[in-house]
Motif scaffolding. Structure first.
Motif, PDB file in Angstrom:
ATOM      1  N   MET A  97     -18.968   7.539 -60.783  1.00 59.87           N
ATOM      2  CA  MET A  97     -18.368   7.283 -60.307  1.00 59.87           C
ATOM      3  C   MET A  97     -16.582   6.950 -60.443  1.00 59.87           C
ATOM      4  N   ASP A  98     -16.258   7.859 -61.575  1.00 57.46           N
ATOM      5  CA  ASP A  98     -14.928   8.319 -61.800  1.00 57.46           C
ATOM      6  C   ASP A  98     -14.195   9.373 -60.534  1.00 57.46           C
ATOM      7  N   ASP A  99     -15.210   9.984 -60.451  1.00 56.04           N
ATOM      8  CA  ASP A  99     -14.842  11.860 -59.124  1.00 56.04           C
ATOM      9  C   ASP A  99     -14.715  10.410 -58.543  1.00 56.04           C
ATOM     10  N   ILE A 100     -15.476   9.961 -57.447  1.00 59.59           N
ATOM     11  CA  ILE A 100     -15.681   8.855 -56.455  1.00 59.59           C
ATOM     12  C   ILE A 100     -14.168   8.103 -56.164  1.00 59.59           C
ATOM     13  N   ALA A 101     -13.757   7.479 -57.154  1.00 57.08           N
ATOM     14  CA  ALA A 101     -12.951   6.376 -57.502  1.00 57.08           C
ATOM     15  C   ALA A 101     -11.905   7.185 -56.721  1.00 57.08           C
ATOM     16  N   ALA A 102     -11.392   8.250 -57.660  1.00 58.21           N
ATOM     17  CA  ALA A 102     -10.482   9.021 -56.893  1.00 58.21           C
ATOM     18  C   ALA A 102      -9.942   9.975 -56.499  1.00 58.21           C
ATOM     19  N   MET A 103     -11.235   9.769 -54.960  1.00 54.29           N
ATOM     20  CA  MET A 103     -11.048  10.365 -53.453  1.00 54.29           C
ATOM     21  C   MET A 103     -10.287   9.373 -52.672  1.00 54.29           C
ATOM     22  N   THR A 104      -9.860  10.499 -52.625  1.00 53.75           N
ATOM     23  CA  THR A 104      -7.837   9.578 -51.130  1.00 53.75           C
ATOM     24  C   THR A 104      -9.005   9.229 -50.524  1.00 53.75           C
ATOM     25  N   ASP A 105      -9.228  10.045 -49.571  1.00 55.46           N
ATOM     26  CA  ASP A 105      -9.988   9.902 -48.312  1.00 55.46           C
ATOM     27  C   ASP A 105     -11.188   8.789 -48.765  1.00 55.46           C
ATOM     28  N   ALA A 106     -11.233   8.065 -47.311  1.00 53.50           N
ATOM     29  CA  ALA A 106     -11.979   7.272 -47.519  1.00 53.50           C
ATOM     30  C   ALA A 106     -13.496   7.139 -46.937  1.00 53.50           C
ATOM     31  N   GLN A 157     -14.683   9.975 -47.662  1.00 53.20           N
ATOM     32  CA  GLN A 157     -15.701  10.466 -48.434  1.00 53.20           C
ATOM     33  C   GLN A 157     -15.577  10.112 -49.066  1.00 53.20           C
ATOM     34  N   ALA A 158     -15.555   8.935 -49.878  1.00 49.02           N
ATOM     35  CA  ALA A 158     -16.065   8.179 -50.431  1.00 49.02           C
ATOM     36  C   ALA A 158     -16.690   7.222 -50.553  1.00 49.02           C
ATOM     37  N   ASN A 159     -17.236   6.350 -49.288  1.00 45.92           N
ATOM     38  CA  ASN A 159     -17.774   5.788 -48.608  1.00 45.92           C
ATOM     39  C   ASN A 159     -19.374   6.413 -48.597  1.00 45.92           C
ATOM     40  N   ALA A 160     -19.096   7.769 -48.024  1.00 42.12           N
ATOM     41  CA  ALA A 160     -20.427   8.358 -47.571  1.00 42.12           C
ATOM     42  C   ALA A 160     -21.082   8.729 -49.451  1.00 42.12           C
ATOM     43  N   ALA A 161     -19.938   8.985 -50.393  1.00 44.64           N
ATOM     44  CA  ALA A 161     -20.109   9.303 -51.877  1.00 44.64           C
ATOM     45  C   ALA A 161     -20.963   7.985 -52.229  1.00 44.64           C
ATOM     46  N   TRP A 162     -20.378   6.605 -52.254  1.00 48.80           N
ATOM     47  CA  TRP A 162     -21.662   5.916 -52.674  1.00 48.80           C
ATOM     48  C   TRP A 162     -22.281   5.181 -52.812  1.00 48.80           C
ATOM     49  N   ARG A 163     -22.961   6.027 -51.104  1.00 51.61           N
ATOM     50  CA  ARG A 163     -23.759   5.909 -50.998  1.00 51.61           C
ATOM     51  C   ARG A 163     -24.788   7.017 -51.110  1.00 51.61           C
ATOM     52  N   LYS A 164     -24.611   7.955 -51.271  1.00 50.08           N
ATOM     53  CA  LYS A 164     -24.933   8.793 -52.350  1.00 50.08           C
ATOM     54  C   LYS A 164     -25.861   8.758 -53.643  1.00 50.08           C
ATOM     55  N   LEU A 165     -25.049   8.141 -53.687  1.00 53.28           N
ATOM     56  CA  LEU A 165     -24.413   7.291 -55.393  1.00 53.28           C
ATOM     57  C   LEU A 165     -25.727   6.472 -55.443  1.00 53.28           C
TER      58      LEU A 165
END
Length: 579
Positions: free
Chosen positions: A506-515, A517-525
């Protein structure tokens, strides 16, 4: 949402931020094939443009959880509080459908100005905004309300300030003159927030009621819940808890400072303590004063048969998606649910179809195969576990055997009284696999306090979560980050899930600046957490409401879980109203 927590508290549910009307894609047989008979008015305004005046009556089976803006984080309550009683820095546009998810300035002149890499946010306040006594709203009042939301004796409010403000760790509120240095008010019309990490979505957080103003001189601690001081178009004339709330106009509210609230009625009367089935029947009949009434809680599933086949009544039905996921959450810190295979057994044993039937069927619900609602998956939830909608009892039994529980387990589940039918469907389906569940029901207004007491709660609860805005950052961390679990007033993470790899990710995704990339990471998580089964996603409900025949300007506000938008609702003929 808490709360954007699903108000599993209402006669049918409760909900929060729906962004767009897309419901979850369910399992086979409950997708979007065919026209849903409940959604003919979706995205539309029902009843035309209201006339100014008259009394709007709200019929309710329950009291509010909280109206104090520091504590108000249940979706329907937030809608009521922020549309009628107090204003926030920014708010949602008053519009049906997806337009209702648009952020617009409220007390602020714009949506805020970031600096220092989005770690500093500055808002300037409009001039001429006044409280009910005619005194001006100031930046210091907003700072004070954010600070008081940290007070241990005022639990239940939004967590955003605690999660993001610099220096907030261990802060206990403004008692004894202690203040947060990370909120600066250089003058009466400027407020600056210093964050401990970049947060590009911070304006979305300032929609929350704890970013409304409270003058220090009016603060009465826990008693403020009974009489919050108005900065909105209405003020409280009287409030008998559990019985009746009467709102009348705040004569110092100026429409020239407020592009959102139309404030059509002269008075709003909330009548509480009614039986849910009586509310449904009264609004379906729409006789006398009930013609100028609306329901606080969603239409009961049992009443669907009285509404959907009746063309006259159906044209007075709104049924927006709540955008909130109902879940069975299990206490992962205690046996038997500290064992992942036992939790997975619950996943497989649950017959979601039976819960859907108990909830009014596919007209009012979509089955859920992921935690986050479909709107956070571009309109269609993934189905990573491929469990049949009716469950897989044999697989559940095998998992229990592998967990060393061949004779099954016994547990208790707490639900709101309005969810008893759903709970019985869950109880019956889990029982087939040897998971014996005893149901404990709690009055809606006390539900969140009960399940938020982590020392004295049952090991299973039926509740849910709604995103505060369209981002995985406002869903998964609130439901599954173990670092924000409280002993009392706990919100969201009712599985008490403390999984270090999940929190690190969660911390890693929250630090992502590319929206993207972050959306895809939340979905995978989402799928990765689902495999660990701290909770079972069950349904995404709609929020069906039958309106009285004299109601105008009505639609389900997608950002408030499909609840009626109290910013715009009013009466066709005010002279016909009573009260």
């Amino acid at each position: 949402m808490k709360k954007r927590t699903l108000i599993a508290v209402a006669t049918a549910l409760a909900a929060t931020t729906a962004f767009g009307a897309a419901g979850c894609s369910g399992s086979k047989g409950h997708g979007s094939g065919g026209k849903n008979p409940a959604t003919a008015n979706q995205g539309a305004v029902v009843g035309g443009t209201p006339q100014k005046g008259g009394t709007l009556t709200v019929l309710s089976n329950q009291d509010f959880t909280h109206l104090d803006p520091a504590r108000n984080w249940v979706v329907s309550d937030m809608d009521f509080g922020t549309r009628l009683l107090y204003r926030t820095l920014v708010t949602y546009k008053a519009a049906p459908g997806t337009a209702g998810g648009e952020l617009v300035p409220d007390l602020a002149t714009d949506l805020g100005t970031p600096s220092n890499g989005a770690k500093t946010w500055t808002f300037h306040l409009k001039k001429g905004v006044k409280y009910e006594d005619g005194t001006p709203v100031t930046a210091q009042d907003i700072k004070y309300n954010v600070e008081r939301s940290f007070s241990p004796d005022l639990p239940g409010g939004s967590d955003y300030a605690a999660r993001y403000l610099a220096g907030a760790e261990g802060y206990q509120g403004p008692a004894q003159g202690k203040h947060l240095d990370s909120i600066k008010t250089p003058d009466d019309h400027t407020i600056v927030f210093e964050l401990r990490k970049p947060f590009a979505e911070f304006p979305n957080a300032t929609v929350m009621p704890n970013f409304a103003p409270t003058p220090k001189s009016q603060d009465k601690g826990p008693q403020y819940d009974n009489r919050p001081f108005s900065s909105g178009p209405y003020k409280i004339e009287s409030y008998e808890r559990g019985k009746k709330l009467v709102l009348v106009r705040n004569t110092h509210w100026a429409a020239s400072t407020d592009a959102v609230r139309k404030a059509y009625p002269d008075k709003l009367v909330v009548v509480m303590g009614l039986k849910a089935n009586q509310i449904d029947d009264r609004l379906i009949a729409s006789q006398g004063p009930d013609a100028s009434a609306v329901s606080w809680g969603a239409l009961r599933p049992e009443s669907a048969a009285k509404v959907l086949p009746n063309a006259e009544v159906k044209k007075r039905l709104i049924a927006e998606s709540t955008n909130c996921t109902d879940m069975v959450q299990m206490h992962t810190g205690k046996a038997p649910f500290d064992e992942v295979k036992v939790r997975q057994a619950v996943q497989y044993a649950l017959d979601k179809d039976s819960v859907l039937t108990a909830s009014g069927g596919p007209a009012f619900n979509d089955l859920s195969t992921a935690y986050m609602p479909a709107t956070l998956f571009d309109g269609k939830q993934p189905d990573t576990l491929k469990i049949p909608a009716t469950g897989d009892v044999e697989k559940a039994k095998r998992l229990l055997k592998e967990a060393g529980k061949p004779n099954g387990v016994e547990t208790k589940m707490t639900v709101s009284t309005g969810d008893k039918g759903r709970a019985e469907a869950i109880q019956q389906s889990l029982g087939k696999a040897g998971i014996k569940v005893t149901i404990e029901t709690v009055d809606p207004s006390a539900f969140y306090a009960t399940i938020g007491d982590t020392k004295n709660r049952t090991d299973m609860v039926y509740t849910g979560w709604c995103p505060d805005y369209p981002s995985g950052s406002t869903f998964l961390p609130f439901v599954f980050d173990g670092r924000f679990i409280k002993e009392k007033g706990n919100s969201g993470n009712h599985s008490l899930f403390r999984d270090k790899p999940t929190m690190k990710r969660m911390d890693d995704i929250a630090a992502m600046t590319d929206a993207k990339q972050a959306n895809a990471a939340w979905r995978k998580l989402d799928g990765e957490i689902l495999a660990k089964s701290p909770a079972v996603p069950v349904l995404v409900r709609r929020w069906p409401l039958v309106l009285g025949t004299n109601i105008a300007g009505a639609y389900g506000q997608t950002s408030f879980g499909g609840q009626l938008d109290y910013a715009t609702v009013g009466l066709k003929a005010p002279s016909k109203s009573q009260g």
